[in-house]
Each structure stands twice: as C-alpha cells, then as structure tokens.
Scaffold this motif. Sequence first.
Motif, PDB file in Angstrom:
ATOM      1  N   ALA A  55       0.731  -1.097   0.400  1.00  0.00           N
ATOM      2  CA  ALA A  55      -0.019  -0.236  -0.177  1.00  0.00           C
ATOM      3  C   ALA A  55       1.260   1.570  -0.108  1.00  0.00           C
ATOM      4  O   ALA A  55       0.359   2.546  -0.746  1.00  0.00           O
ATOM      5  CB  ALA A  55      -1.079   0.266   1.215  1.00  0.00           C
ATOM      6  N   ILE A  56       2.180   0.900   0.601  1.00  0.00           N
ATOM      7  CA  ILE A  56       3.377   2.315   0.654  1.00  0.00           C
ATOM      8  C   ILE A  56       3.578   3.121  -0.573  1.00  0.00           C
ATOM      9  O   ILE A  56       3.694   4.096  -1.602  1.00  0.00           O
ATOM     10  CB  ILE A  56       4.150   1.861   1.428  1.00  0.00           C
ATOM     11  CG1 ILE A  56       3.294   2.472   2.914  1.00  0.00           C
ATOM     12  CG2 ILE A  56       5.184   3.169   1.820  1.00  0.00           C
ATOM     13  CD1 ILE A  56       4.266   1.867   4.657  1.00  0.00           C
ATOM     14  N   ARG A  57       3.570   1.116  -1.712  1.00  0.00           N
ATOM     15  CA  ARG A  57       4.312   1.869  -2.468  1.00  0.00           C
ATOM     16  C   ARG A  57       3.537   2.173  -4.086  1.00  0.00           C
ATOM     17  O   ARG A  57       3.656   2.578  -4.626  1.00  0.00           O
ATOM     18  CB  ARG A  57       5.022   0.221  -3.139  1.00  0.00           C
ATOM     19  CG  ARG A  57       6.510   0.070  -2.893  1.00  0.00           C
ATOM     20  CD  ARG A  57       6.957  -1.048  -3.248  1.00  0.00           C
ATOM     21  NE  ARG A  57       7.740  -2.282  -2.024  1.00  0.00           N
ATOM     22  CZ  ARG A  57       7.135  -3.108  -1.907  1.00  0.00           C
ATOM     23  NH1 ARG A  57       5.834  -3.731  -2.222  1.00  0.00           N
ATOM     24  NH2 ARG A  57       6.842  -3.888  -0.751  1.00  0.00           N
ATOM     25  N   SER A  58       2.004   1.501  -3.632  1.00  0.00           N
ATOM     26  CA  SER A  58       1.219   2.324  -4.684  1.00  0.00           C
ATOM     27  C   SER A  58       0.465   3.611  -4.170  1.00  0.00           C
ATOM     28  O   SER A  58      -0.218   4.301  -4.711  1.00  0.00           O
ATOM     29  CB  SER A  58       0.292   1.287  -4.503  1.00  0.00           C
ATOM     30  OG  SER A  58      -0.554   0.864  -3.025  1.00  0.00           O
ATOM     31  N   GLY A  59       0.787   3.986  -2.723  1.00  0.00           N
ATOM     32  CA  GLY A  59       0.502   5.221  -2.498  1.00  0.00           C
ATOM     33  C   GLY A  59      -0.709   5.629  -1.972  1.00  0.00           C
ATOM     34  O   GLY A  59      -1.010   6.695  -1.224  1.00  0.00           O
ATOM     35  N   LEU A  60      -0.965   4.285  -1.264  1.00  0.00           N
ATOM     36  CA  LEU A  60      -2.093   4.530  -0.573  1.00  0.00           C
ATOM     37  C   LEU A  60      -2.049   4.231   0.593  1.00  0.00           C
ATOM     38  O   LEU A  60      -3.173   5.084   1.804  1.00  0.00           O
ATOM     39  CB  LEU A  60      -2.653   2.659  -0.873  1.00  0.00           C
ATOM     40  CG  LEU A  60      -3.710   2.766  -2.099  1.00  0.00           C
ATOM     41  CD1 LEU A  60      -4.298   1.818  -2.500  1.00  0.00           C
ATOM     42  CD2 LEU A  60      -4.243   3.326  -2.571  1.00  0.00           C
TER      43      LEU A  60
END
Length: 108
Positions: A55-60
């Motif tokens: 989720a951090i990598r995808s910006g969420l």
Amino acid sequence: MSEPFPPPPPPPAPPAPAGSSNRATVALILGILGVVCCGLCAPFAWVMGNRELEAIRSGLAPAANQGLATAGKILGIIGTILFALGIVWMIFFGGMAIVSAMAGGAGH
C-alpha cells in the motif's frame, strides 16, 4: 475616498503530519507476539506487514508507516520460521517418543 482593498485571506493551515496507520502498528504487535510468545500470530504479521508495504509503494498509505510495516514483516518471517521449527521438533521427537514407547514396551 473609496474603501481600501480587503486584507488578504490567511494562509492555509499546514497539513497534519502523517501518523502511522493501524495496520502497520498491528503488524508490528503481531510480529512481536509471534516471536516472543505466540507463534501462531507470526504468519499474520508477515501478511499484514507485506500488504502495508504494498500500500505504501502504491501510494495508498503514508510513507511514515514503512518502518513499522517492515519491522512487522521481518518479525513475522522470523516468528513463522521459529513456529515451523517448533512444530517439526514436536512431530519428530513426539513421534519418536511414541515409537520408542511402543517398540520397547512400557518399562519392560
């Protein structure tokens, strides 16, 4: 004389600092529990930490959670390995105790 220009609007408030999410914190707590006392919590910490990192990598999710999520994932991996080794230990040596008791007779 005409009315002077109105005062400019106040500047916008600064954004609140991004805190840690509940998922990252729960992954860390489950990871600690998985290593220290309850091995069954460790696989859940591994999965939750991994999902939070995705989720951090995808910006969420905010990047501030990365440390907690990484620690939860690593503790989850370590706890899962220890839990699996404990199960293998119980099966192997527990099974050996049963076989030796059956083969040797109970105290004969």
